[in-house]
Design an enzyme around this catalytic site. Structure first.
Site, PDB file in Angstrom:
ATOM      1  N   HIS A  36       9.732  -1.909   1.731  1.00  0.00           N
ATOM      2  CA  HIS A  36       8.677  -1.995   0.689  1.00  0.00           C
ATOM      3  C   HIS A  36       7.701  -0.848   0.927  1.00  0.00           C
ATOM      4  O   HIS A  36       6.911  -0.874   1.856  1.00  0.00           O
ATOM      5  CB  HIS A  36       7.941  -3.340   0.791  1.00  0.00           C
ATOM      6  CG  HIS A  36       6.861  -3.510  -0.243  1.00  0.00           C
ATOM      7  ND1 HIS A  36       6.669  -4.687  -0.922  1.00  0.00           N
ATOM      8  CD2 HIS A  36       5.918  -2.664  -0.715  1.00  0.00           C
ATOM      9  CE1 HIS A  36       5.652  -4.555  -1.758  1.00  0.00           C
ATOM     10  NE2 HIS A  36       5.175  -3.327  -1.644  1.00  0.00           N
ATOM     11  N   HIS A  38       5.165   2.338  -1.012  1.00  0.00           N
ATOM     12  CA  HIS A  38       4.584   3.056  -2.148  1.00  0.00           C
ATOM     13  C   HIS A  38       4.503   4.537  -1.796  1.00  0.00           C
ATOM     14  O   HIS A  38       3.842   4.911  -0.827  1.00  0.00           O
ATOM     15  CB  HIS A  38       3.175   2.542  -2.450  1.00  0.00           C
ATOM     16  CG  HIS A  38       3.156   1.104  -2.856  1.00  0.00           C
ATOM     17  ND1 HIS A  38       3.237   0.698  -4.173  1.00  0.00           N
ATOM     18  CD2 HIS A  38       3.111  -0.027  -2.122  1.00  0.00           C
ATOM     19  CE1 HIS A  38       3.220  -0.628  -4.224  1.00  0.00           C
ATOM     20  NE2 HIS A  38       3.146  -1.095  -2.986  1.00  0.00           N
ATOM     21  N   LEU A  39       5.165   5.357  -2.594  1.00  0.00           N
ATOM     22  CA  LEU A  39       5.093   6.808  -2.369  1.00  0.00           C
ATOM     23  C   LEU A  39       4.241   7.508  -3.423  1.00  0.00           C
ATOM     24  O   LEU A  39       3.910   8.685  -3.253  1.00  0.00           O
ATOM     25  CB  LEU A  39       6.493   7.425  -2.350  1.00  0.00           C
ATOM     26  CG  LEU A  39       7.350   7.183  -1.108  1.00  0.00           C
ATOM     27  CD1 LEU A  39       8.719   7.838  -1.285  1.00  0.00           C
ATOM     28  CD2 LEU A  39       6.675   7.701   0.149  1.00  0.00           C
ATOM     29  N   ARG A  40       3.935   6.797  -4.529  1.00  0.00           N
ATOM     30  CA  ARG A  40       3.150   7.389  -5.627  1.00  0.00           C
ATOM     31  C   ARG A  40       3.871   8.605  -6.219  1.00  0.00           C
ATOM     32  O   ARG A  40       5.080   8.736  -6.120  1.00  0.00           O
ATOM     33  CB  ARG A  40       1.735   7.801  -5.180  1.00  0.00           C
ATOM     34  CG  ARG A  40       1.006   6.790  -4.315  1.00  0.00           C
ATOM     35  CD  ARG A  40       0.730   5.495  -4.998  1.00  0.00           C
ATOM     36  NE  ARG A  40      -0.169   4.682  -4.194  1.00  0.00           N
ATOM     37  CZ  ARG A  40      -0.261   3.366  -4.292  1.00  0.00           C
ATOM     38  NH1 ARG A  40       0.504   2.685  -5.139  1.00  0.00           N
ATOM     39  NH2 ARG A  40      -1.108   2.700  -3.556  1.00  0.00           N
ATOM     40  N   ASN A  64       5.448   0.901  -9.194  1.00  0.00           N
ATOM     41  CA  ASN A  64       4.184   0.699  -9.925  1.00  0.00           C
ATOM     42  C   ASN A  64       3.408   1.996 -10.115  1.00  0.00           C
ATOM     43  O   ASN A  64       2.247   2.110  -9.760  1.00  0.00           O
ATOM     44  CB  ASN A  64       3.314  -0.376  -9.258  1.00  0.00           C
ATOM     45  CG  ASN A  64       2.878  -0.028  -7.840  1.00  0.00           C
ATOM     46  OD1 ASN A  64       3.533   0.748  -7.154  1.00  0.00           O
ATOM     47  ND2 ASN A  64       1.770  -0.602  -7.393  1.00  0.00           N
ATOM     48  N   HIS A 159       6.335  -9.911  -5.921  1.00  0.00           N
ATOM     49  CA  HIS A 159       4.933  -9.980  -5.486  1.00  0.00           C
ATOM     50  C   HIS A 159       4.507 -11.424  -5.718  1.00  0.00           C
ATOM     51  O   HIS A 159       4.312 -11.846  -6.857  1.00  0.00           O
ATOM     52  CB  HIS A 159       4.051  -9.009  -6.277  1.00  0.00           C
ATOM     53  CG  HIS A 159       2.634  -9.022  -5.800  1.00  0.00           C
ATOM     54  ND1 HIS A 159       2.080  -7.988  -5.098  1.00  0.00           N
ATOM     55  CD2 HIS A 159       1.676  -9.989  -5.869  1.00  0.00           C
ATOM     56  CE1 HIS A 159       0.823  -8.300  -4.762  1.00  0.00           C
ATOM     57  NE2 HIS A 159       0.561  -9.517  -5.231  1.00  0.00           N
ATOM     58  N   HIS A 197       5.817  -8.896   1.335  1.00  0.00           N
ATOM     59  CA  HIS A 197       4.556  -8.977   2.080  1.00  0.00           C
ATOM     60  C   HIS A 197       4.051 -10.406   2.207  1.00  0.00           C
ATOM     61  O   HIS A 197       2.997 -10.771   1.678  1.00  0.00           O
ATOM     62  CB  HIS A 197       3.473  -8.060   1.496  1.00  0.00           C
ATOM     63  CG  HIS A 197       3.402  -8.003  -0.011  1.00  0.00           C
ATOM     64  ND1 HIS A 197       3.313  -9.126  -0.798  1.00  0.00           N
ATOM     65  CD2 HIS A 197       3.400  -6.954  -0.858  1.00  0.00           C
ATOM     66  CE1 HIS A 197       3.261  -8.752  -2.066  1.00  0.00           C
ATOM     67  NE2 HIS A 197       3.307  -7.449  -2.124  1.00  0.00           N
ATOM     68  N   LEU A 242      -3.482  -6.283  -0.966  1.00  0.00           N
ATOM     69  CA  LEU A 242      -3.020  -7.493  -1.633  1.00  0.00           C
ATOM     70  C   LEU A 242      -1.565  -7.765  -1.280  1.00  0.00           C
ATOM     71  O   LEU A 242      -0.781  -6.822  -1.255  1.00  0.00           O
ATOM     72  CB  LEU A 242      -3.164  -7.350  -3.155  1.00  0.00           C
ATOM     73  CG  LEU A 242      -4.613  -7.409  -3.656  1.00  0.00           C
ATOM     74  CD1 LEU A 242      -4.682  -7.019  -5.128  1.00  0.00           C
ATOM     75  CD2 LEU A 242      -5.201  -8.811  -3.441  1.00  0.00           C
ATOM     76  N   ASP A 270       4.719  -1.935   2.990  1.00  0.00           N
ATOM     77  CA  ASP A 270       3.747  -1.890   1.895  1.00  0.00           C
ATOM     78  C   ASP A 270       2.708  -0.803   2.140  1.00  0.00           C
ATOM     79  O   ASP A 270       1.553  -0.932   1.717  1.00  0.00           O
ATOM     80  CB  ASP A 270       3.073  -3.250   1.674  1.00  0.00           C
ATOM     81  CG  ASP A 270       2.433  -3.358   0.287  1.00  0.00           C
ATOM     82  OD1 ASP A 270       2.671  -2.478  -0.554  1.00  0.00           O
ATOM     83  OD2 ASP A 270       1.697  -4.329   0.069  1.00  0.00           O
ATOM     84  N   HIS A 274      -4.066   5.321  -1.049  1.00  0.00           N
ATOM     85  CA  HIS A 274      -5.059   5.636  -2.083  1.00  0.00           C
ATOM     86  C   HIS A 274      -6.004   6.641  -1.445  1.00  0.00           C
ATOM     87  O   HIS A 274      -6.328   6.509  -0.265  1.00  0.00           O
ATOM     88  CB  HIS A 274      -5.887   4.399  -2.460  1.00  0.00           C
ATOM     89  CG  HIS A 274      -5.112   3.302  -3.123  1.00  0.00           C
ATOM     90  ND1 HIS A 274      -4.796   3.304  -4.459  1.00  0.00           N
ATOM     91  CD2 HIS A 274      -4.588   2.155  -2.630  1.00  0.00           C
ATOM     92  CE1 HIS A 274      -4.127   2.208  -4.771  1.00  0.00           C
ATOM     93  NE2 HIS A 274      -3.987   1.489  -3.668  1.00  0.00           N
ATOM     94  N   ALA A 286      -6.673  -1.773  -3.659  1.00  0.00           N
ATOM     95  CA  ALA A 286      -5.995  -2.518  -2.595  1.00  0.00           C
ATOM     96  C   ALA A 286      -4.904  -1.657  -1.979  1.00  0.00           C
ATOM     97  O   ALA A 286      -4.133  -1.029  -2.699  1.00  0.00           O
ATOM     98  CB  ALA A 286      -5.374  -3.783  -3.169  1.00  0.00           C
TER      99      ALA A 286
HETATM  100  O1  DOR Z   1      -2.314  -3.684  -1.203  1.00  0.00           O
HETATM  101  C1  DOR Z   1      -1.532  -3.436  -2.100  1.00  0.00           C
HETATM  102  N1  DOR Z   1      -1.406  -2.202  -2.621  1.00  0.00           N
HETATM  103  N2  DOR Z   1      -0.791  -4.439  -2.590  1.00  0.00           N
HETATM  104  C2  DOR Z   1      -0.022  -4.278  -3.668  1.00  0.00           C
HETATM  105  O2  DOR Z   1       0.592  -5.222  -4.077  1.00  0.00           O
HETATM  106  C3  DOR Z   1       0.024  -2.990  -4.380  1.00  0.00           C
HETATM  107  C4  DOR Z   1      -0.356  -1.886  -3.516  1.00  0.00           C
HETATM  108  C5  DOR Z   1      -0.627  -0.606  -4.266  1.00  0.00           C
HETATM  109  O3  DOR Z   1       0.155  -0.224  -5.122  1.00  0.00           O
HETATM  110  O4  DOR Z   1      -1.647   0.016  -3.977  1.00  0.00           O
HETATM  111 ZN    ZN Z   2       3.299  -3.067  -2.462  1.00  0.00          ZN
END
Ligand code: DOR
Ligand code: ZN
Length: 378
Positions: A36, A38-40, A64, A159, A197, A242, A270, A274, A286
């Site tokens: 899990h 996130h690479l953006r 996302n 999620h 998560h 989150l 996860d 940011h 988050a």
């Molecule tokens: O903390 C989190 N950040 N939880 C998520 O479910 C999404 C993620 C994000 O994309 O920043």
């Molecule tokens: Zn996530």
């Protein structure tokens, strides 16, 4: 005062220090995967792709983005952007996912799976988290997609939080299990499910005991922080994620699950970058960014639990088994040093700095390459 003093969190390094003669230890394990991540996109992708690729061979990539990765074509284009952002010579395979909406076309999902483009479909309840506005409100509307996925054996990543504003944020995972996940699972008993998560004892119990192909990912940060870290002695936005971290009893249930050797539990960091400006704000985003030091943190957690021999299962073996893939061929070596490992406080991106997760204790495990994919020495 250090933020972690007096929070009742075990300090894994001091536990390890008491073990006699343990000044230097080496542990070689299969190369891990992150189930899990996130690479953006754009500047952040450029900044963080190499952080994961340094230690991990594969990762399940969250869809996302804005706009979300909804179709096979979107996933394939995003995959190409990720590959282009990797440092030269990196051997890293992004395992793509689709963002499930009420309009997702089952035929497109089946095609994406048949062509090997996607390895999972991600369910965000609408409004649950970052960029989840296009997620699902009416779970009946996704039933045709779920039936297709059950037939072809494609995993649903979930999620697991309700978005009902009447439900307290600390209860949203537990309520989701009863109201949404268990009915969904009963309606689709053959569907492989990853509860992502997991943050509560209820989530751990659910994953452990549910019939069918149910697994749960656990993040690095939820093994280390509880809600006091976010709120006690000042608000600390870099610990806000989150699902939000819960009481320490829940954190301890997560550590027990992760270190138990039960193959239903495995690593999904996860890691969610940011830039600082968006975290340190009146309405902060988050996410904890843990890609860079995750393995050092995990080694310390497993060491403190007296379960170092189980870290390979958690980080490298249980995930591939759930997703029907072989473990990676190569290895990494974890070495326990006498002096703390130095990590940067922040990673720079062209959009601004991104703060690295601070576990609140010194890290003594460093990670070095053992061998790569094809067996060559790094
Ligand atoms: O903390 C989190 N950040 N939880 C998520 O479910 C999404 C993620 C994000 O994309 O920043
Ligand atoms: Zn996530």
């Amino acid at each position: 005062m250090h933020p972690f003093v007096g929070t009742g969190i075990p300090r894994p390094n001091s536990v390890a220090d008491r073990q006699s003669g343990m000044t230097m230890m080496k542990l070689t394990i299969r190369r891990p995967d992150d189930w899990h991540l996130h690479l953006r996109d754009g500047a952040i992708l450029q900044a963080v792709a190499g952080e994961t690729a340094r230690h991990f061979d594969r990762a399940i990539i969250m869809p996302n983005l804005v706009p979300p990765v909804r179709t096979a074509a979107d996933a394939s284009a995003y995959r190409d952007r990720i590959l282009a952002a990797l440092p030269a010579g990196a051997a890293f395979t992004p395992l793509m996912t689709l963002y499930l909406t009420e309009d997702t076309d089952p035929a497109d999902v089946a095609r994406a799976h048949a062509e090997g483009i996607v390895h999972a479909v991600k369910l965000y309840p609408a409004g649950a988290t970052t960029n989840s506005a296009s997620g699902v409100r009416d779970f009946d509307r996704i039933q045709p997609v779920l039936e297709t996925m059950a037939k072809i054996g494609l995993t649903l990543c979930v999620h697991g939080e309700v978005t009902d504003t009447e439900v307290d944020i600390f209860d949203r995972e537990a309520v989701f299990l009863d109201r949404v996940l268990e009915p969904l699972r009963q309606r689709n008993p053959e569907l492989p499910i990853t509860l992502e998560h997991v943050t509560t004892r209820e989530g751990v119990d659910y994953v452990r005991d549910a019939p069918g192909r149910v697994a749960g990912t656990i993040t690095t940060h939820h093994l280390i922080i509880n809600r006091n870290h976010i709120l006690a002695g000042g608000i600390r936005p870099h610990y806000y994620c989150l699902p939000v971290a819960k009481r320490d009893t829940h954190r301890r249930a997560l550590v027990d699950a992760a270190t138990s050797g039960n193959p239903r539990f495995f690593l999904g960091t996860d890691s969610a970058p940011h830039v600082d400006a968006l975290k340190e704000s009146g309405c902060g985003c988050a996410g904890c960014f843990t890609a860079t030091n995750t393995l050092s943190c995990l080694a310390q957690v497993f060491e403190a639990a007296g379960a170092l021999e189980r870290i390979e299962g958690f980080a490298s073996l249980h995930g591939p088994a759930h997703y029907g893939l072989a473990p990676n061929a190569g290895s990494i070596t974890l070495t326990r040093q006498e002096t703390p490992v130095a990590y940067p406080a922040k990673i720079d991106s062209k959009d601004g700095p991104i703060t690295l997760f601070d576990p609140g204790f010194d890290l003594f495990w460093s990670v070095t390459d053992g061998t790569h994919h094809h067996g060559e020495t790094a």
